[in-house]
Design an enzyme around this catalytic site. Structure first.
Site, PDB file in Angstrom:
ATOM      1  CG  HIS A   1      67.833  81.645   0.896  1.00 15.03           C
ATOM      2  ND1 HIS A   1      68.104  81.397  -0.425  1.00 15.03           N
ATOM      3  CD2 HIS A   1      66.950  82.677   0.924  1.00 15.03           C
ATOM      4  CE1 HIS A   1      67.420  82.249  -1.157  1.00 15.03           C
ATOM      5  NE2 HIS A   1      66.701  83.027  -0.372  1.00 15.03           N
TER       6      HIS A   1
ATOM      7  CG  ASP B   1      61.524  86.596   5.244  1.00 18.88           C
ATOM      8  OD1 ASP B   1      61.218  87.703   4.788  1.00 18.88           O
ATOM      9  OD2 ASP B   1      61.369  85.535   4.612  1.00 18.88           O
TER      10      ASP B   1
HETATM   11  N1  ACO Z   1      65.201  75.406  10.951  1.00 22.49           N
HETATM   12  C1  ACO Z   1      65.571  74.135  11.216  1.00 22.49           C
HETATM   13  N2  ACO Z   1      65.975  73.284  10.261  1.00 22.49           N
HETATM   14  C2  ACO Z   1      65.992  73.723   9.008  1.00 22.49           C
HETATM   15  C3  ACO Z   1      65.620  75.033   8.657  1.00 22.49           C
HETATM   16  C4  ACO Z   1      65.210  75.899   9.687  1.00 22.49           C
HETATM   17  N3  ACO Z   1      64.848  77.159   9.422  1.00 22.49           N
HETATM   18  N4  ACO Z   1      65.736  75.208   7.313  1.00 22.49           N
HETATM   19  C5  ACO Z   1      66.160  74.040   6.834  1.00 22.49           C
HETATM   20  N5  ACO Z   1      66.338  73.132   7.863  1.00 22.49           N
HETATM   21  C6  ACO Z   1      66.877  71.773   7.749  1.00 22.49           C
HETATM   22  C7  ACO Z   1      65.832  70.804   7.194  1.00 22.49           C
HETATM   23  O1  ACO Z   1      65.075  70.216   8.225  1.00 22.49           O
HETATM   24  C8  ACO Z   1      66.729  69.822   6.474  1.00 22.49           C
HETATM   25  O2  ACO Z   1      67.328  68.998   7.442  1.00 22.49           O
HETATM   26  P1  ACO Z   1      67.673  67.436   7.100  1.00 22.49           P
HETATM   27  O3  ACO Z   1      68.691  67.507   5.995  1.00 22.49           O
HETATM   28  O4  ACO Z   1      68.178  66.874   8.361  1.00 22.49           O
HETATM   29  O5  ACO Z   1      66.384  66.826   6.643  1.00 22.49           O
HETATM   30  C9  ACO Z   1      67.840  70.707   5.895  1.00 22.49           C
HETATM   31  O6  ACO Z   1      67.930  71.818   6.787  1.00 22.49           O
HETATM   32  C10 ACO Z   1      67.578  71.193   4.479  1.00 22.49           C
HETATM   33  O7  ACO Z   1      66.293  71.791   4.470  1.00 22.49           O
HETATM   34  P2  ACO Z   1      65.345  71.871   3.184  1.00 22.49           P
HETATM   35  O8  ACO Z   1      63.949  72.116   3.639  1.00 22.49           O
HETATM   36  O9  ACO Z   1      65.613  70.666   2.328  1.00 22.49           O
HETATM   37  O10 ACO Z   1      65.962  73.144   2.470  1.00 22.49           O
HETATM   38  P3  ACO Z   1      65.263  73.968   1.338  1.00 22.49           P
HETATM   39  O11 ACO Z   1      66.333  74.582   0.542  1.00 22.49           O
HETATM   40  O12 ACO Z   1      64.256  73.134   0.619  1.00 22.49           O
HETATM   41  O13 ACO Z   1      64.420  75.059   2.155  1.00 22.49           O
HETATM   42  C11 ACO Z   1      63.767  77.052   3.240  1.00 22.49           C
HETATM   43  C12 ACO Z   1      64.755  76.399   2.261  1.00 22.49           C
HETATM   44  C13 ACO Z   1      62.313  76.748   2.790  1.00 22.49           C
HETATM   45  C14 ACO Z   1      63.963  78.562   3.234  1.00 22.49           C
HETATM   46  C15 ACO Z   1      64.009  76.474   4.661  1.00 22.49           C
HETATM   47  O14 ACO Z   1      65.339  76.762   5.078  1.00 22.49           O
HETATM   48  C16 ACO Z   1      63.004  76.983   5.683  1.00 22.49           C
HETATM   49  O15 ACO Z   1      61.910  76.420   5.799  1.00 22.49           O
HETATM   50  N6  ACO Z   1      63.356  78.073   6.438  1.00 22.49           N
HETATM   51  C17 ACO Z   1      62.440  78.644   7.393  1.00 22.49           C
HETATM   52  C18 ACO Z   1      61.403  79.529   6.666  1.00 22.49           C
HETATM   53  C19 ACO Z   1      62.012  80.815   6.158  1.00 22.49           C
HETATM   54  O16 ACO Z   1      62.736  81.508   6.846  1.00 22.49           O
HETATM   55  N7  ACO Z   1      61.661  81.129   4.909  1.00 22.49           N
HETATM   56  C20 ACO Z   1      62.123  82.376   4.233  1.00 22.49           C
HETATM   57  C21 ACO Z   1      63.055  82.054   3.125  1.00 22.49           C
HETATM   58  S1  ACO Z   1      63.768  83.484   2.437  1.00 22.49           S
HETATM   59  C22 ACO Z   1      62.548  84.139   1.489  1.00 22.49           C
HETATM   60  O17 ACO Z   1      61.659  83.511   0.999  1.00 22.49           O
HETATM   61  C23 ACO Z   1      62.673  85.548   1.259  1.00 22.49           C
END
Ligand code: ACO
Length: 429
Positions: free
Chosen positions: A306, A363
């Protein structure tokens, strides 16, 4: 306003920038005069470090895993409130009295029909149309049937707000009936908000829908937990679209479109797809976790991570318990729940997830509850949208009635071609 200030030294000059403080100690550097004073803009793709407003609606502390609507902890509202009462709280700032609540409920009930001609629209969508596409289109179409008056006084505003909260639920149920080829079921003045929705979804002229108190409560819980989450992608979209003074139906339609994406509300569907894959493969999900960890991989562990929560999402905690309870009911069980719990355990013992503070989000368990209730898979995000409408409206209302209301217009750093001469087509290589 605090008396603190930040100093920026640029080109040998010092600029003093005031620091704004929130009531819970969050601080922001106020850069409103930055460009005029220095010629500089700030760069923050993804807006992770940018405050777009002051707000009194919802407080989130992502480090501590705290979520409060208008000062009330989400755990308290989940236990004691209803969705309609929570919607009132978000929109008005305080919990309603008994009279205020019954007036609001009555207004929602009386606003639940959509114009009869709109029923024809449903026929024009192809059978495979995604319900989120239908929802955003139909909500935008409401603006043509219920045009806003030139002057939106308080009474008219309350009515449009009631229309949106109520009609979005009718549209959602109608789109489901259309998809399965059954006649649409009208809302009933004898049923409350959630009961009405379930009845419109699942009853038919040849089969009554027997309301079950546990299922009603589970939907209530889902909607309360989804009702607002401060400046997330869709709420920020609502503020952005609303800042042009676009009509409120189009504004909410924009919010629905932003919510649809897999990185936002669309993740609740993706979680179930992921769990189904794990089940079909016969493993415990370790392969999936490994793939999600690979640098440059397109796969992510859906329902994990998140932007704001760097600890367990408090909503996920509530939903995990609720899901466990619901699945104990006779006749309701789902092997995917055990897979989800095991997957969570694997991830929570893996340095990759721990180092990045990736915990289950809202979620991760919500889809399992919706599946248990019988909500079709492609309507999961629609349920999220129904829950989020009061939050979007509260954010929109706060913005349009607030001080310093301006059209949102970010800037950019241009990195394209230098000025070029136009070459007639015959001379182009
Ligand atoms: N699985 C694996 N790796 C992940 C995940 C995940 N679910 N989420 C983040 N990471 C990793 C990224 O690859 C990144 O790694 P790195 O630093 O080695 O490059 C690091 O964690 C940071 O990730 P970002 O994408 O920069 O984090 P951001 O804050 O932009 O994204 C998000 C947040 C979009 C929710 C992300 O965690 C994600 O895509 N999760 C999966 C989708 C999801 O569950 N979305 C629902 C969100 S809650 C909602 O909207 C109600």
């Amino acid at each position: 306003m605090s008396s603190q200030e930040a100093k920026l030294i640029f080109d040998g000059r010092t600029y003093r920038l005031p620091v704004i403080k929130g009531v819970r100690g969050e601080r922001a550097i106020d850069i409103r005069t930055l460009r005029d004073d220095t010629g500089l803009i700030t760069m923050d793709p993804g807006l992770a470090n940018t405050g777009i407003c002051r707000s009194s609606v919802t407080f989130v502390d992502g480090e501590k895993g705290i979520l409060q609507y208008r000062g009330y902890p989400i755990e308290t509202l989940a236990e004691h409130s209803t969705f309609v009462e929570t919607a009132y709280l978000l929109l008005h700032g305080d919990l309603p009295t008994r009279d205020e609540l019954s007036l609001f409920s009555r207004q929602l009930n009386e606003s639940s029909l959509i114009h009869e001609d709109m029923r024809l629209f449903f026929r024009a969508f192809p059978n495979h149309a995604h319900p989120m596409g239908i929802l955003s289109t139909m909500v935008a179409s409401l603006s043509t049937f219920y045009p806003l008056p030139d002057v939106l006084d308080d009474v008219a505003e309350e009515q449009f707000i009631a229309n949106l909260i109520s009609q979005v639920r009718t549209i959602a149920a109608f789109s489901y009936k259309r998809a399965i080829g059954e006649p649409m079921v009208y809302p009933s003045c004898n049923l409350r908000y959630i009961e009405n929705f379930l009845n419109m979804m699942f009853s038919s002229p040849v089969k009554d829908y027997k309301l079950d108190a546990d299922i009603v409560r589970a939907v209530e819980l889902i909607l309360i937990l989804h009702a607002d989450h401060e400046q997330n992608c869709s709420a920020a979209t609502v503020r952005m679209a609303g800042s042009s003074l676009s009509n409120i139906y189009s504004v909410i339609s924009a919010g629905i479109s932003a919510l649809w994406g897999a990185r936002h509300g669309g993740a609740n569907m993706e979680v179930i797809t992921m769990l189904e894959h794990i089940r079909a493969s016969g493993g415990d999900g370790r392969d999936f976790v490994e793939r999600a960890k690979k640098k440059g991989s397109n796969e992510r562990l859906m329902g994990f991570g998140h932007r704001v929560y760097k600890s367990y999402d408090p909503r996920a905690k509530i939903l995990k318990d609720a899901c466990h309870k619901l699945l104990q009911k006779p006749g309701v069980s789902d092997p995917l729940f055990d897979i989800a719990v095991r997957l969570e355990d694997i991830a929570m013992h893996d340095d990759y997830f721990l180092e990045r503070n990736l915990y289950p989000n809202l979620d991760f368990y919500s889809g399992l509850i919706l599946k248990a209730i019988g909500i079709p898979y492609d309507m999961f995000t629609v349920l999220f949208a129904i829950g989020r409408v009061p939050g979007w409206l509260a954010q929109w209302r706060e913005m349009v009635h607030g001080d310093n209301f301006k059209i949102a217009r970010p800037r950019q750093i241009y990195c394209g071609a230098d000025i070029r001469s136009y070459i007639p087509i015959a001379e182009r290589k």
